[in-house]
Design a protein around this motif. Structure first.
Motif, PDB file in Angstrom:
ATOM      1  N   UNK A   1       0.779  -1.104   0.041  1.00  0.00           N
ATOM      2  CA  UNK A   1      -0.072  -0.092  -0.057  1.00  0.00           C
ATOM      3  C   UNK A   1       1.227   1.392   0.083  1.00  0.00           C
ATOM      4  N   UNK A   2       0.298   2.329  -0.234  1.00  0.00           N
ATOM      5  CA  UNK A   2       1.216   3.707  -0.103  1.00  0.00           C
ATOM      6  C   UNK A   2       1.489   3.608   1.151  1.00  0.00           C
ATOM      7  N   UNK A   3       2.711   4.570   1.500  1.00  0.00           N
ATOM      8  CA  UNK A   3       3.165   4.504   2.896  1.00  0.00           C
ATOM      9  C   UNK A   3       2.405   5.207   3.858  1.00  0.00           C
ATOM     10  N   UNK A   4       1.570   6.065   3.455  1.00  0.00           N
ATOM     11  CA  UNK A   4       0.640   6.652   4.141  1.00  0.00           C
ATOM     12  C   UNK A   4      -0.606   6.841   3.330  1.00  0.00           C
ATOM     13  N   UNK A   5      -1.651   6.418   4.494  1.00  0.00           N
ATOM     14  CA  UNK A   5      -3.170   6.430   3.900  1.00  0.00           C
ATOM     15  C   UNK A   5      -3.729   7.397   4.776  1.00  0.00           C
ATOM     16  N   UNK A   6      -4.948   8.050   4.551  1.00  0.00           N
ATOM     17  CA  UNK A   6      -5.663   8.993   5.457  1.00  0.00           C
ATOM     18  C   UNK A   6      -7.036   8.641   5.704  1.00  0.00           C
ATOM     19  N   UNK A   7      -7.437   9.248   6.816  1.00  0.00           N
ATOM     20  CA  UNK A   7      -8.860   9.071   7.304  1.00  0.00           C
ATOM     21  C   UNK A   7      -9.170  10.338   8.075  1.00  0.00           C
ATOM     22  N   UNK A   8     -10.246  11.034   7.849  1.00  0.00           N
ATOM     23  CA  UNK A   8     -10.700  12.245   8.703  1.00  0.00           C
ATOM     24  C   UNK A   8     -11.777  11.776   9.719  1.00  0.00           C
ATOM     25  N   UNK A   9     -11.975  12.343  10.901  1.00  0.00           N
ATOM     26  CA  UNK A   9     -13.016  12.106  11.651  1.00  0.00           C
ATOM     27  C   UNK A   9     -13.674  13.334  12.500  1.00  0.00           C
ATOM     28  N   UNK A  10     -14.425  13.021  13.469  1.00  0.00           N
ATOM     29  CA  UNK A  10     -14.686  14.030  14.177  1.00  0.00           C
ATOM     30  C   UNK A  10     -13.873  14.101  15.526  1.00  0.00           C
ATOM     31  N   UNK A  11     -13.552  15.159  16.037  1.00  0.00           N
ATOM     32  CA  UNK A  11     -12.609  15.546  17.241  1.00  0.00           C
ATOM     33  C   UNK A  11     -13.158  14.547  18.243  1.00  0.00           C
ATOM     34  N   UNK A  12     -14.396  14.283  18.636  1.00  0.00           N
ATOM     35  CA  UNK A  12     -14.699  13.454  19.694  1.00  0.00           C
ATOM     36  C   UNK A  12     -14.397  11.888  19.320  1.00  0.00           C
ATOM     37  N   UNK A  13     -14.522  11.619  17.929  1.00  0.00           N
ATOM     38  CA  UNK A  13     -14.222  10.084  17.666  1.00  0.00           C
ATOM     39  C   UNK A  13     -12.740   9.808  17.711  1.00  0.00           C
ATOM     40  N   UNK A  14     -12.004  10.995  17.418  1.00  0.00           N
ATOM     41  CA  UNK A  14     -10.630  11.132  17.489  1.00  0.00           C
ATOM     42  C   UNK A  14      -9.909  10.565  18.920  1.00  0.00           C
ATOM     43  N   UNK A  15     -10.556  11.045  19.769  1.00  0.00           N
ATOM     44  CA  UNK A  15     -10.443  10.724  21.132  1.00  0.00           C
ATOM     45  C   UNK A  15     -10.631   9.230  21.462  1.00  0.00           C
ATOM     46  N   UNK A  16     -11.538   8.703  21.083  1.00  0.00           N
ATOM     47  CA  UNK A  16     -11.866   7.245  21.077  1.00  0.00           C
ATOM     48  C   UNK A  16     -10.915   6.342  20.060  1.00  0.00           C
ATOM     49  N   UNK A  17     -10.646   6.810  18.908  1.00  0.00           N
ATOM     50  CA  UNK A  17      -9.551   6.218  18.121  1.00  0.00           C
ATOM     51  C   UNK A  17      -8.245   6.053  18.638  1.00  0.00           C
ATOM     52  N   UNK A  18      -7.960   7.319  19.244  1.00  0.00           N
ATOM     53  CA  UNK A  18      -6.501   7.202  20.017  1.00  0.00           C
ATOM     54  C   UNK A  18      -6.444   6.192  21.083  1.00  0.00           C
ATOM     55  N   UNK A  19      -7.450   5.900  21.900  1.00  0.00           N
ATOM     56  CA  UNK A  19      -7.331   4.653  22.680  1.00  0.00           C
ATOM     57  C   UNK A  19      -7.696   3.502  22.043  1.00  0.00           C
ATOM     58  N   UNK A  20      -8.391   3.201  21.032  1.00  0.00           N
ATOM     59  CA  UNK A  20      -8.793   1.806  20.714  1.00  0.00           C
ATOM     60  C   UNK A  20      -8.514   1.549  19.213  1.00  0.00           C
ATOM     61  N   UNK A  21      -7.841   2.632  18.376  1.00  0.00           N
ATOM     62  CA  UNK A  21      -7.668   2.274  17.027  1.00  0.00           C
ATOM     63  C   UNK A  21      -8.968   2.567  16.147  1.00  0.00           C
TER      64      UNK A  21
END
Length: 183
Positions: free
Chosen positions: A95-115
């Protein structure tokens, strides 16, 4: 396709083929395919009475993102299903070395903990460009957080990447330590 709202038709087709085929009287096979004449009839019942087989074929041929695909007299959504339909997606070996995903700030807090998890879909959708990710992210937040996925690190965790379309890569999960947010 004069007289047909292409955007609305595309949205209706993807809704029917990704999420609620039964509401349109459609039956999908185990790979997500429906008979094109059945889909055209269903679209007609939903208000697109002037839509014909050729209208749908033209829409699919001209789409900028490969959301739908046609093979012979069958049509399916290429990715994004919330159904148990399993579309075979080719594994991307590099795959490309970097892929992207954009999310809400609230979801980012959750993603930071759980992926990153697929939530109500079968796969996590990753964009090949930051711009494309932000377009999608703006559907969920006025000021989305742009996430960068380190694909080599993720692959080291056993993450497999699959081809969803020309601008979308799919995966089952992305561990939190493979994700960084743009500041």
């Amino acid at each position: 396709m004069s007289g047909v709202n292409r955007l609305r038709l595309s949205q209706l087709l993807t809704q029917a083929l990704r999420h609620v085929p039964g509401e349109f009287g459609l039956v999908l096979d185990d790979q997500g395919w429906a008979k094109l004449p059945d889909v055209v009839a269903a679209i007609g019942r939903a208000g697109f009475t002037s839509v014909e087989d050729s209208t749908v074929r033209d829409l699919v041929a001209r789409q900028t993102k490969t959301r739908l695909e046609i093979s012979g007299d069958r049509i399916r959504a290429a990715y994004g299903h919330s159904l148990s339909t399993v579309v075979d997606h080719v594994v991307v070996s590099t795959p490309p070395p970097v892929l992207f995903h954009a999310t809400s700030p609230e979801a980012w807090e959750h993603i930071l903990r759980e992926g990153l998890k697929p939530m109500g879909r079968q796969f996590v959708h990753l964009a090949t460009s930051a711009e494309q990710a932000m377009i999608v992210g703006r559907r969920h937040a006025q000021r989305p957080v742009l996430l960068r996925i380190d694909t080599a690190r993720a692959a080291g965790h056993g993450v497999q990447f699959r081809n969803g379309s020309d601008s979308v890569i799919l995966t089952d999960y992305v561990p939190a330590d493979c994700i960084a947010a743009d500041s």
